[in-house]
Design an enzyme around this catalytic site. Structure first.
Site, PDB file in Angstrom:
ATOM      1  N   GLU A  91      -7.773   6.959  12.151  1.00 19.28           N
ATOM      2  CA  GLU A  91      -7.480   6.372  13.467  1.00 19.28           C
ATOM      3  C   GLU A  91      -6.480   7.215  14.243  1.00 19.28           C
ATOM      4  O   GLU A  91      -6.644   7.472  15.432  1.00 19.28           O
ATOM      5  CB  GLU A  91      -6.896   4.952  13.308  1.00 19.28           C
ATOM      6  CG  GLU A  91      -7.840   3.937  12.704  1.00 19.28           C
ATOM      7  CD  GLU A  91      -7.787   3.880  11.183  1.00 19.28           C
ATOM      8  OE1 GLU A  91      -7.564   4.934  10.543  1.00 19.28           O
ATOM      9  OE2 GLU A  91      -7.979   2.784  10.641  1.00 19.28           O
ATOM     10  N   CYS A 106      -4.136   0.341   8.988  1.00 18.92           N
ATOM     11  CA  CYS A 106      -2.778   0.177   8.459  1.00 18.92           C
ATOM     12  C   CYS A 106      -1.776  -0.079   9.604  1.00 18.92           C
ATOM     13  O   CYS A 106      -2.096   0.106  10.785  1.00 18.92           O
ATOM     14  CB  CYS A 106      -2.361   1.417   7.658  1.00 18.92           C
ATOM     15  SG  CYS A 106      -1.868   2.820   8.671  1.00 18.92           S
TER      16      CYS A 106
HETATM   17  N1  THU Z   1      -7.161   5.362   5.613  1.00 16.45           N
HETATM   18  C1  THU Z   1      -7.562   5.588   6.908  1.00 16.45           C
HETATM   19  O1  THU Z   1      -7.882   6.718   7.288  1.00 16.45           O
HETATM   20  N2  THU Z   1      -7.627   4.525   7.739  1.00 16.45           N
HETATM   21  C2  THU Z   1      -7.389   3.236   7.380  1.00 16.45           C
HETATM   22  O2  THU Z   1      -7.518   2.343   8.211  1.00 16.45           O
HETATM   23  C3  THU Z   1      -6.985   2.916   6.020  1.00 16.45           C
HETATM   24  C4  THU Z   1      -6.742   4.081   5.124  1.00 16.45           C
HETATM   25  C5  THU Z   1      -7.130   6.508   4.696  1.00 16.45           C
HETATM   26  C6  THU Z   1      -5.786   6.962   4.233  1.00 16.45           C
HETATM   27  C7  THU Z   1      -6.151   7.643   2.933  1.00 16.45           C
HETATM   28  O3  THU Z   1      -6.586   8.962   3.213  1.00 16.45           O
HETATM   29  C8  THU Z   1      -7.325   6.863   2.412  1.00 16.45           C
HETATM   30  O4  THU Z   1      -7.849   6.158   3.534  1.00 16.45           O
HETATM   31  C9  THU Z   1      -6.995   5.889   1.320  1.00 16.45           C
HETATM   32  O5  THU Z   1      -5.999   5.020   1.686  1.00 16.45           O
END
Ligand code: THU
Length: 158
Positions: free
Chosen positions: A74, A112
């Site tokens: 995001e 997150c």
């Molecule tokens: N992650 C995202 O890119 N977006 C989210 O909304 C949740 C988590 C990524 C961070 C990390 O690279 C992987 O997902 C596992 O947490």
């Protein structure tokens, strides 16, 4: 003492219930999952920002051996959009995720806290609600404004 009840409106829908620009953004987010660099989590996230002029800017999560140095899809997408098109308002953000075999999550994944904070600043910056679409293979979650995702958010101290 004063009590306040905070509520948020969330809509669950199917792909065929969305407008074509929303469907296109979701397709772009799904496609962007293949650009993830996720050798540690094996969780591939794609995000697509739809701008006011119809342009879609995508991003995917980029991990690092020093874990906190990585960045969520995001924020990669929102920062890329703002860097490439600083004058264009962001109107919509679509998010999708799959495993390293390309299977999309059954249910929508929810962004997150740090990404929610950045979404909120995007709204504030462009004075426009940022619609958020969370893709899940069985249903899509639609949120009309990032504000619904982060009540009592941090804003600069006054
Ligand atoms: N992650 C995202 O890119 N977006 C989210 O909304 C949740 C988590 C990524 C961070 C990390 O690279 C992987 O997902 C596992 O947490």
């Amino acid at each position: 003492m004063r009590q306040v009840k905070i509520s948020a409106k969330i809509t669950y829908c199917r792909l065929d219930e969305l407008h074509s620009d929303e469907k296109n953004a979701i397709e772009a987010a799904k496609k962007a999952c293949s650009s993830a660099y996720a050798p540690y989590s094996h969780f591939h996230v794609g995000a697509a920002v739809l701008l006011d002029n119809g342009t879609i800017v995508v991003g995917a999560n980029q991990e690092n051996a020093a874990y906190p140095s990585g960045l969520c899809a995001e924020r990669v997408a929102l920062f890329a959009a703002a860097s490439q098109y600083p004058q264009q308002k962001a109107v919509l953000l679509a998010i999708a995720a799959c495993n390293d075999k390309g299977a999309f999550t059954e249910h929508a994944i929810s962004p997150c806290g740090a990404c929610r904070q950045v979404m909120l600043e995007t709204e504030k910056r462009f004075q426009l609600p940022l619609k958020v679409l969370l893709y899940g293979a069985s249903e899509i979650v639609c949120i009309e404004s990032a504000q619904d995702l982060l009540p009592l958010a941090f804003t600069e101290a006054k």
